[in-house]
Design a protein around this motif. Structure first.
Motif, PDB file in Angstrom:
ATOM      1  N   VAL A  96     -38.913  18.258 -32.654  1.00  0.00           N
ATOM      2  CA  VAL A  96     -37.580  18.187 -33.247  1.00  0.00           C
ATOM      3  C   VAL A  96     -37.352  16.774 -33.758  1.00  0.00           C
ATOM      4  N   ILE A  97     -36.910  16.680 -35.024  1.00  0.00           N
ATOM      5  CA  ILE A  97     -36.533  15.398 -35.615  1.00  0.00           C
ATOM      6  C   ILE A  97     -35.020  15.346 -35.641  1.00  0.00           C
ATOM      7  N   GLY A  98     -34.445  14.373 -34.951  1.00  0.00           N
ATOM      8  CA  GLY A  98     -33.000  14.259 -34.864  1.00  0.00           C
ATOM      9  C   GLY A  98     -32.450  13.119 -35.706  1.00  0.00           C
ATOM     10  N   ASP A  99     -31.496  13.447 -36.556  1.00  0.00           N
ATOM     11  CA  ASP A  99     -30.738  12.432 -37.285  1.00  0.00           C
ATOM     12  C   ASP A  99     -29.568  12.048 -36.379  1.00  0.00           C
ATOM     13  N   ARG A 100     -29.785  11.049 -35.542  1.00  0.00           N
ATOM     14  CA  ARG A 100     -28.880  10.545 -34.507  1.00  0.00           C
ATOM     15  C   ARG A 100     -28.955  11.366 -33.221  1.00  0.00           C
ATOM     16  N   HIS A 101     -28.618  10.678 -32.112  1.00  0.00           N
ATOM     17  CA  HIS A 101     -28.491  11.347 -30.815  1.00  0.00           C
ATOM     18  C   HIS A 101     -27.613  10.457 -29.931  1.00  0.00           C
ATOM     19  N   ASP A 102     -27.855  10.460 -28.646  1.00  0.00           N
ATOM     20  CA  ASP A 102     -27.005   9.771 -27.685  1.00  0.00           C
ATOM     21  C   ASP A 102     -26.848   8.278 -27.972  1.00  0.00           C
ATOM     22  N   LEU A 103     -27.898   7.646 -28.495  1.00  0.00           N
ATOM     23  CA  LEU A 103     -27.827   6.216 -28.781  1.00  0.00           C
ATOM     24  C   LEU A 103     -26.703   5.898 -29.768  1.00  0.00           C
ATOM     25  N   SER A 104     -26.421   6.824 -30.681  1.00  0.00           N
ATOM     26  CA  SER A 104     -25.327   6.618 -31.631  1.00  0.00           C
ATOM     27  C   SER A 104     -23.985   6.467 -30.921  1.00  0.00           C
ATOM     28  N   SER A 105     -23.726   7.321 -29.935  1.00  0.00           N
ATOM     29  CA  SER A 105     -22.458   7.229 -29.211  1.00  0.00           C
ATOM     30  C   SER A 105     -22.380   5.930 -28.423  1.00  0.00           C
ATOM     31  N   ARG A 106     -23.500   5.521 -27.868  1.00  0.00           N
ATOM     32  CA  ARG A 106     -23.499   4.270 -27.104  1.00  0.00           C
ATOM     33  C   ARG A 106     -23.267   3.071 -28.017  1.00  0.00           C
ATOM     34  N   ALA A 107     -23.729   3.169 -29.279  1.00  0.00           N
ATOM     35  CA  ALA A 107     -23.524   2.077 -30.228  1.00  0.00           C
ATOM     36  C   ALA A 107     -22.142   2.147 -30.875  1.00  0.00           C
ATOM     37  N   TYR A 108     -21.772   3.333 -31.374  1.00  0.00           N
ATOM     38  CA  TYR A 108     -20.507   3.465 -32.112  1.00  0.00           C
ATOM     39  C   TYR A 108     -19.291   3.523 -31.189  1.00  0.00           C
ATOM     40  N   GLN A 109     -19.345   4.377 -30.188  1.00  0.00           N
ATOM     41  CA  GLN A 109     -18.194   4.458 -29.288  1.00  0.00           C
ATOM     42  C   GLN A 109     -18.254   3.386 -28.197  1.00  0.00           C
ATOM     43  N   GLY A 110     -19.463   3.076 -27.738  1.00  0.00           N
ATOM     44  CA  GLY A 110     -19.599   2.022 -26.738  1.00  0.00           C
ATOM     45  C   GLY A 110     -19.423   0.641 -27.344  1.00  0.00           C
ATOM     46  N   GLY A 111     -20.215   0.327 -28.369  1.00  0.00           N
ATOM     47  CA  GLY A 111     -20.108  -0.971 -29.016  1.00  0.00           C
ATOM     48  C   GLY A 111     -18.903  -1.064 -29.925  1.00  0.00           C
TER      49      GLY A 111
END
Length: 210
Positions: A96-111
């Motif tokens: 599976v190739i994912g365009d974004r995953h959990d790291l996005s939330s940690r960067a956008y909502q976390g950071g």
């Protein structure tokens, strides 16, 4: 799927204008040459319900979207995608190739939104139950350059319209997390497209080539 009994989950991350779409094409070409069967996903989205949640998150509406609402919608969408698409595909031996995953939330909502790691960890533990990508490619780029590229593509969505300081916090969080995780690989996305694609192919060949 020749020679593979278990699928792998490969994720592409980065701020707007980093070149995720073309990076995904490079990964597709690599997997095709390896004769590996794969599916693609995007976040938020990827299932009928998750796509509806995507529209709630991304499209401008005549109402203030609270940071808490945004955070929970992201993880609600991700929960649907993992359970109904990603895990079944991996179980079938597909990659599976994912365009974004959990790291996005940690960067956008976390950071970006400045939620604490502990709050995001709590929500992630409930919705993902420890599920993580096998390989994450982070395309790093200065926010000013990335956003100028994104704007040239067309109208920006609700999150893309945030102030530049927001995206500097997002990038800083991405870099902090990427340098602390051996399964996250940083590619300089400000290079020429040819060099970026070459770097991606080299990383894939090193980790997954036969």
């Amino acid at each position: 799927m020749s020679g593979q009994s278990q699928g792998k989950f490969i994720v592409v991350e980065g701020i707007e204008g980093a070149g995720k779409s073309s990076a995904i094409e490079v990964i597709e070409n690599f997997l095709s040459t390896q004769q590996i069967s794969y599916e693609k996903t995007r976040e938020p989205g990827g299932t009928p319900l998750a796509e509806k949640l995507r529209s709630l998150v991304k499209e401008p509406i005549d109402e203030q979207v609270t940071p808490e609402c945004e955070l929970l919608l992201m993880y609600a969408s991700r929960s649907q995608l993992v359970a109904n698409k990603i895990l079944p595909a991996l179980a079938q031996g597909k990659w599976v190739i994912g365009d974004r995953h959990d790291l996005s939330s940690r960067a956008y909502q976390g950071g970006g939104r400045e939620f604490s790691d502990s709050i995001i960890d709590t929500i992630a533990n409930i919705t993902l139950n420890g599920f993580k990508p096998d390989f994450t490619l982070y395309l790093d780029i200065e926010p000013e350059l990335g956003l100028s590229r994104a704007q040239a593509r067309g109208e920006l969505d609700r999150i893309e319209q945030e102030k530049i300081d927001f995206f500097h916090r997002v990038r800083n969080k991405y870099l902090q997390l990427a340098t602390a995780d051996d399964n996250i690989f940083i590619v300089d996305a400000s290079q020429t497209m040819e060099k970026v694609h070459s770097d991606i192919t080299e990383l894939l060949s090193h980790h997954f080539g036969r």
